[in-house]
Structures are given as structure tokens and as C-alpha cells.
Design an enzyme around this catalytic site. Structure first.
Site, PDB file in Angstrom:
ATOM      1  N   HIS A  62     -55.777 -18.422  26.288  1.00 45.07           N
ATOM      2  CA  HIS A  62     -56.569 -17.639  27.234  1.00 45.07           C
ATOM      3  C   HIS A  62     -56.470 -18.210  28.633  1.00 45.07           C
ATOM      4  O   HIS A  62     -56.538 -17.487  29.627  1.00 45.07           O
ATOM      5  CB  HIS A  62     -58.017 -17.550  26.756  1.00 45.07           C
ATOM      6  CG  HIS A  62     -58.147 -16.643  25.578  1.00 45.07           C
ATOM      7  ND1 HIS A  62     -58.231 -17.106  24.298  1.00 45.07           N
ATOM      8  CD2 HIS A  62     -58.112 -15.294  25.504  1.00 45.07           C
ATOM      9  CE1 HIS A  62     -58.287 -16.071  23.482  1.00 45.07           C
ATOM     10  NE2 HIS A  62     -58.219 -14.969  24.176  1.00 45.07           N
TER      11      HIS A  62
ATOM     12  N   GLU B  29     -55.789  -7.165  15.433  1.00 43.82           N
ATOM     13  CA  GLU B  29     -55.219  -8.460  15.811  1.00 43.82           C
ATOM     14  C   GLU B  29     -55.264  -9.469  14.664  1.00 43.82           C
ATOM     15  O   GLU B  29     -54.991 -10.648  14.844  1.00 43.82           O
ATOM     16  CB  GLU B  29     -55.911  -9.009  17.056  1.00 43.82           C
ATOM     17  CG  GLU B  29     -57.419  -9.098  16.987  1.00 43.82           C
ATOM     18  CD  GLU B  29     -58.044  -9.582  18.299  1.00 43.82           C
ATOM     19  OE1 GLU B  29     -57.329 -10.079  19.171  1.00 43.82           O
ATOM     20  OE2 GLU B  29     -59.271  -9.471  18.422  1.00 43.82           O
TER      21      GLU B  29
ATOM     22  N   ASP C  63     -53.178 -12.494  19.204  1.00 38.99           N
ATOM     23  CA  ASP C  63     -53.748 -12.999  17.949  1.00 38.99           C
ATOM     24  C   ASP C  63     -52.965 -12.509  16.737  1.00 38.99           C
ATOM     25  O   ASP C  63     -52.823 -13.241  15.749  1.00 38.99           O
ATOM     26  CB  ASP C  63     -55.218 -12.594  17.836  1.00 38.99           C
ATOM     27  CG  ASP C  63     -56.086 -13.525  18.653  1.00 38.99           C
ATOM     28  OD1 ASP C  63     -55.877 -14.741  18.559  1.00 38.99           O
ATOM     29  OD2 ASP C  63     -56.940 -13.036  19.410  1.00 38.99           O
TER      30      ASP C  63
ATOM     31  N   CYS D 253     -52.640  -4.132  23.881  1.00 41.02           N
ATOM     32  CA  CYS D 253     -53.167  -4.852  25.037  1.00 41.02           C
ATOM     33  C   CYS D 253     -52.816  -6.333  24.998  1.00 41.02           C
ATOM     34  O   CYS D 253     -53.213  -7.085  25.871  1.00 41.02           O
ATOM     35  CB  CYS D 253     -54.678  -4.665  25.137  1.00 41.02           C
ATOM     36  SG  CYS D 253     -55.551  -5.339  23.726  1.00 41.02           S
TER      37      CYS D 253
HETATM   38  C1  PEP Z   1     -54.809 -10.361  21.766  1.00 41.02           C
HETATM   39  O1  PEP Z   1     -55.182 -11.129  20.882  1.00 41.02           O
HETATM   40  O2  PEP Z   1     -53.651  -9.918  21.851  1.00 41.02           O
HETATM   41  C2  PEP Z   1     -55.754  -9.945  22.817  1.00 41.02           C
HETATM   42  C3  PEP Z   1     -55.449  -9.021  23.702  1.00 41.02           C
HETATM   43  O3  PEP Z   1     -56.940 -10.591  22.865  1.00 41.02           O
HETATM   44  P1  PEP Z   1     -57.136 -12.063  23.478  1.00 41.02           P
HETATM   45  O4  PEP Z   1     -55.841 -12.502  24.095  1.00 41.02           O
HETATM   46  O5  PEP Z   1     -58.232 -11.969  24.462  1.00 41.02           O
HETATM   47  O6  PEP Z   1     -57.490 -12.870  22.267  1.00 41.02           O
HETATM   48 MG    MG Z   2     -57.299 -11.519  20.656  1.00 44.12          MG
END
Ligand code: PEP
Ligand code: MG
Length: 594
Positions: A201, A443, A467, A514
Site C-alpha cells: 500500500h 481479491e 490481493d 481496480c
Molecule cells: C487489490 O487488492 O488489488 C486492491 C485494489 O486493493 P488494495 O490494494 O487496497 O488491497
Molecule cells: Mg486489496
């Protein structure tokens, strides 16, 4: 890998290799960041201020007591009496009137401020216990140490401001998302760290902020001294310490070229994302902070496909109230309307720890108490967030996205909470809009495999490849040692993605992606070939992804995907995608400016 070069002026140029995580070139002095140690400096206050300092101390004690009481209950529930007794001992130290009076007296008599008085008295007590021969008392020294940290944290705030007086590159062993958020907009030119992977993140936040970053260098904090000149090359994953003049000149040219490409792409931002054969592909932006909205508006994004709300909760003001959240969501809804905004409910846990609610460190935080699991257990946090989203939905352009759902039961539990939320709002007489679409992140492999069942319960899917890759391949996204194994071209992952897209089509529910894969220009043709029609990417890359799309025909993309189905290694898949992309934009181009 570290390479040394001597210069005329005898400064050694050191080149450190890491993992590129956020593109661009940064050049500037380095600021070495380390976690706060809570060692306050001596501050003498005026007589008039003594009462205030005592009050500060009392408040911090009260907060610490409340925190420990909560942790005590959790520990007893999850680990039994044996463990909770440790917490009980700390609680009883906080009830020791004689001991606490010593701090009050020190403030009164010596006029020390509350932080220094706490630090001094607790340190004295700890040293006293350490000198005793009885093991029981020596253990108490650790309790005192923990309490000192907790009280000071409550007194000084979990997030003492980090003041960068001049624009600098931040070097750190590691940066948590919370640290990165604290640096937000504060003279940051770039980041470089010893640890971390491409899809943490922290890396995503750096990309959101448009700040070049290199992680996983293993050694950067040992290779650099505060204030020394550093170059961060976020395209190649290189950090240069003490660059010579020729090197600085070379990187200034690279920096200029990078910015020109970015500017050229921005000029094309408003052009539609339409393939050569006339198919419209939706491209939305992912955001972390409300401050990104101005930028988002310039990128030609069709809406916000993912609002990660964690930034609101991890910021310096602690947990946001329902009203604060309502204002925040409303601002986004208003700015982006008539386009849509997907608000993802709180996804803490993993590498995003809520400092005020950290309890016992988890052994496997990414497999632990994260996202929807945490929220369903913490309704006092979940309910105000859901209420705020409904209250902010006055333009009917918000939707709710649930992170990390792994079973139907979680959706059912959410529905129950959601009914409760609407009831609360009605009872409180607050205006709200109950008409809202509910989606789940896909995910976790279990969610992808159960996509048919999920499709009957929710209105849309959003594939989180960060994820989904981590959990499908069992590769910790934050571990630099295995970051070469974290590969979104892996055929196993592709099978899951394809399944979700197909289920979306069968059940006629929208599927977007996403995760960071959606913003990888090399992966885009294959994803379109798989049938994906909705992308949500870091706002910086929206113009680039739209531009890639304008060069594609869906038929060619489908052919590419057909070829890929005949191979079964990530390397081969990637090769096919790179060859396809290279034929369109040239082998060496990282950004498509044609
Ligand atoms: C993901 O896991 O791809 C996602 C968009 O969520 P995050 O990166 O915030 O875990
Ligand atoms: Mg995620």
C-alpha cells in the site's frame, strides 16, 4: 547490488539497486526517517501552565486505561487468562496512585511539561526494577517501558508531525502506509526504502501522490547520510547516492523527458477511450485522498472506480466521526458528479494498522483480521461509515464496495448491518438515500471461485489483482525477497480473472478491475481480449491507459488472449504481452506517446 565510483571531489557515488514502484525521477537532499522513539526533550513550563500539563497527563492516563481495558477483553477472549494477566498487570500499574502522584508532583514542583515528567519518572521506575534481582520485578520493568510508550503516544499523538523544512527525498528502513500518509504533501520529492515490494500500500500511495519511489534496496539507510544528495529513479529502481555532476546532468535530462511524456499524455486526456473498432472502454481513477480530486479531473477519468477510505482513518486526527466522513464523501460525490464514485469500506489490517486499535500483533496480518472481517467485528466503526456513505449519496452517484469478502456469510452479515444502519438513520431523522449499489472486491481466490453465488447477491464486482495475486500465488505482496514471484501474468491468476469476467457477463453485472494490473499498459490488451471493459487505475496513468486503448482493436486483443491460453508459465504470457505491446509502441517505451 551496490556499485561505488570515486569522483574528482572525492565523494563516493554509490548506486543502489531496488524495486521500482512509482515512476519518475527525483533529485534532492535526503531525509532519513525512523519511527518516533518518544524521547521528549526537557521542557519547563510557566506556573500558569502547570494545571494544564497535569490535565494532559490525566487525559493520557485515561486513554491508556481505556485502551488496555479493551485489549484485556480481546486477549482474554482470544488467548485465555494466562495472556490477559499480562495486560491486567499493566492496568494495575496505572491504578497505582503513589506512582502516578510522583509524575503529578514532578510537574507541580519542577514545572516539567507532562511528556518530559512522564518520561523521566517512568524511566526512573524502570531502572529501579531492572536493578532488582527478583525476576518478577525485572519483568515489571518491561511493563513500565510499554506503559511509558503508550502514555506518551496518547499524549503526543500517534502521529507527531514530521517536519521536512526543505524539499527532500525520504529514505527509511520501511514505511508503513500510515507513515506515507503522514508525509503527504509535505515537501516530499521521492521515497526509497530498504524493505517492501511493488504492490504494498505504501507503493500504491506513492504512485497516487505521483512521487517517484524505489523500495527493497536492503541497504539505502546505511549507504546515505542525512542531507546528502540522492537521485531516485523510479523507472529503473535505482537510487544514486552522492551523484557526480555528470550523473546529475544525465538524470536531469531523463527527468525532463519523463515530464514531457507525461504532459503530452495529459493533452490527450479528454479523448475517449475507444478501441479502433469502436468499443468504448471505461477508465476510472483510484484515489486515496480527497486532495487528489483536482488532478483526477484533469486526467479524463470517467469517475472514481475505487476510493480507498483508509487515508481518512490513518491520518493524524485518528478515527473520523460520521459527520466528518459524510462531508468527505459528499465533497467527492459533488466534485465527480454526474460520474460515479465507488467508495470502498475500511480495509485496515495487513500492512495498514489503525494505530489506536492495534491490539496484539498478528502472526500473519495479511491472512488475519483485515477489511470486512475487522469491520464486522468493529461495528462502532463500520456503522458510522455506512451511515456517512448513505447520507452523502444525495446525487445518487455513490456505490459501496466491500473489501476482502471470502464467503457468502460475510455478505449476509453485511446485509444485516446495512438494515440496522438504515434503521438508525431513520430513527435519527437524518436525510439519506437508501438507493445504492453494493459490490464486492474479488481479491481472494474463494470469491473468484464462488463468483456465480456472489453475483446473485451483489450489484457489481471489482477485481483486486494486488490481493488476488498475493493470495493465489501465496506471495506476500510486501516482501522484497520474493517480489520476483509476484506476477500478475501468472496463468493461475488469469484463469480466476477470466472466470469472474465471464460470470459478470452471464449475470449481467458490471465487472471492473481496480488492482495495479489494470494500470499496467502491457497487460491491458490481454485484459481487453479476456472481455474486461472497465478499468480503474491510479489517476496518474489514466491518460496513458486511455491512449493504449485507442491503439487497440478488440479482435487483435482476443487473438492475443487465444495465443496466451496455449502457454502455461507467467514468463511466456508476459513475453506474448510484451511482444504485442512492443509492436504497437516500440520495445523500449514504458509510456505510450504515439
Ligand atoms: C487489490 O487488492 O488489488 C486492491 C485494489 O486493493 P488494495 O490494494 O487496497 O488491497
Ligand atoms: Mg486489496
Amino acid at each position: 547490488m551496490v556499485k561505488n565510483l570515486k569522483h574528482k571531489e572525492q565523494k563516493t557515488e554509490i548506486v543502489v539497486q531496488g524495486i521500482p514502484t512509482s515512476p519518475g525521477i527525483a533529485i534532492g537532499p535526503v531525509f532519513i526517517y525512523s519511527e518516533p522513539t518518544y524521547a521528549p526533550e526537557l521542557r519547563i513550563v510557566s506556573r500558569k501552565r502547570v494545571a494544564y500539563e497535569i490535565e494532559r497527563f490525566e487525559k493520557a492516563i485515561e486513554q491508556s486505561r481505556e485502551y488496555l481495558a479493551r485489549i484485556f477483553q480481546e486477549t482474554e477472549k482470544n488467548y485465555g487468562k494466562e495472556f490477559s494477566e499480562v495486560i491486567q498487570t499493566q492496568i494495575s500499574i496505572l491504578e497505582d496512585k503513589i506512582f502516578l502522584n510522583e509524575v503529578r508532583q514532578t510537574i507541580e514542583e519542577k514545572h516539567f511539561d507532562a511528556a518530559y515528567a512522564t518520561f523521566k519518572i517512568f524511566r526512573k521506575k524502570k531502572e529501579h526494577f531492572l536493578q532488582l534481582s527478583d525476576e518478577y520485578f525485572r519483568d515489571r520493568a518491561f511493563d513500565i517501558q510499554n506503559l511509558k510508550r503508550l502514555i506518551l503516544k496518547n499524549m503526543l499523538g500517534s502521529f507527531q508531525d514530521i517536519k521536512l523544512r526543505k524539499s527532500s527525498i525520504v529514505a527509511a528502513e520501511d514505511l508503513s502506509p500510515t507513515d506515507t500518509i503522514r508525509f503527504h504533501h509535505k515537501n516530499i520529492l521521492g521515497f526509497c526504502t530498504n524493505f517492501g515490494g511493488k504492490n504494498t500500500h505504501t507503493a500504491i500511495i506513492a504512485r497516487s501522490l505521483g512521487v517517484p519511489a524505489v523500495v527493497g534496496t536492503e541497504v539505502i539507510t546505511n549507504a546515505v547520510k542525512p542531507g546528502e544528495m540522492v537521485i531516485v529513479d523510479g523507472n529503473e529502481g535505482i537510487v544514486v547516492v552522492n551523484p557526480g555532476e555528470a550523473t546529475i546532468e544525465k538524470y536531469r535530462r531523463k527527468q525532463k523527458a519523463f515530464l514531457i511524456v507525461e504532459k503530452d499524455l495529459l493533452k490527450l486526456a479528454e479523448m475517449p477511450a475507444q478501441t479502433l473498432d469502436g468499443k468504448h472502454i471505461e477508465v476510472h481513477a483510484n484515489i486515496e485522498f480527497v486532495e487528489e480530486l483536482d488532478q483526477v479531473k484533469k486526467t479524463g477519468a470517467e469517475g472514481i472506480g475505487l476510493y480507498r477510505t483508509e487515508g481518512l482513518f490513518l491520518g493524524e486526527n485518528g478515527l473520523p466521526s460520521e459527520d466528518e466522513q459524510t462531508r468527505n464523501y459528499l465533497k467527492i460525490a459533488e466534485t465527480i458528479r454526474p460520474n460515479r464514485v465507488v467508495v470502498r469500506t475500511l480495509d485496515v489490517g495487513g500492512d495498514k494498522i489503525l494505530p489506536d486499535l492495534v491490539s496484539i500483533p498478528e502472526r500473519n496480518p495479511f491472512l488475519g483480521w483485515r477489511a470486512i472481517r475487522f469491520c464486522l467485528d468493529h461495528r462502532e466503526i463500520f456503522i458510522p461509515q455506512l451511515k456517512a456513505i448513505l447520507r452523502a449519496n444525495i446525487y445518487e452517484n455513490l456505490s459501496i464496495l466491500l473489501p476482502m469478502v471470502s464467503s457468502l456469510e460475510e455478505i449476509y452479515q453485511f446485509r444485516k448491518v446495512f438494515e440496522e444502519v438504515k434503521k438508525h438513520l431513520k430513527q435519527e431523522g437524518k436525510t439519506y438515500n437508501p438507493e445504492i449499489k453494493i459490490g464486492t472486491m474479488i481479491e481472494i481466490p474463494a470469491a473468484a471461485l464462488l463468483a456465480e453465488s456472489f453475483a446473485k447477491e451483489v450489484d457489481f464486482f471489482s477485481i483486486g489483482t494486488n490481493d488476488l495475486t498475493q493470495y493465489t500465488l501465496a506471495v506476500d505482496r510486501a516482501n522484497e525477497r520474493i517480489s520476483h514471484l509476484f506476477n500478475h501474468f501468472h496463468p493461475a491468476l488469469l484463469q480466476l480473472i477470466k472466470k469472474v469476467i465471464d460470470v459478470g457477463n452471464t449475470f449481467n453485472i458490471p465487472v471492473s478491475m481496480c488492482g495495479e494490473m489494470a494500470g499496467d499498459p502491457v497487460a491491458v490488451p490481454m485484459l481487453i481480449g479476456m472481455g474486461l471493459r472497465n478499468f480503474s487505475v491510479v489517476h496518474k496513468v489514466v491518460p496513458e491507459i486511455k491512449n493504449v486503448i485507442r491503439h487497440l482493436s478488440t479482435r487483435q486483443c482476443e487473438q492475443l488472449y487465444q495465443q496466451i491460453q496455449s502457454v502455461n508459465t507467467a514468463r511466456k504470457v508476459q513475453e506474448y504481452c510484451e511482444t504485442f505491446y512492443g509492436a504497437l509502441f516500440g520495445e523500449n517505451q514504458t509510456k505510450s506517446t504515439k
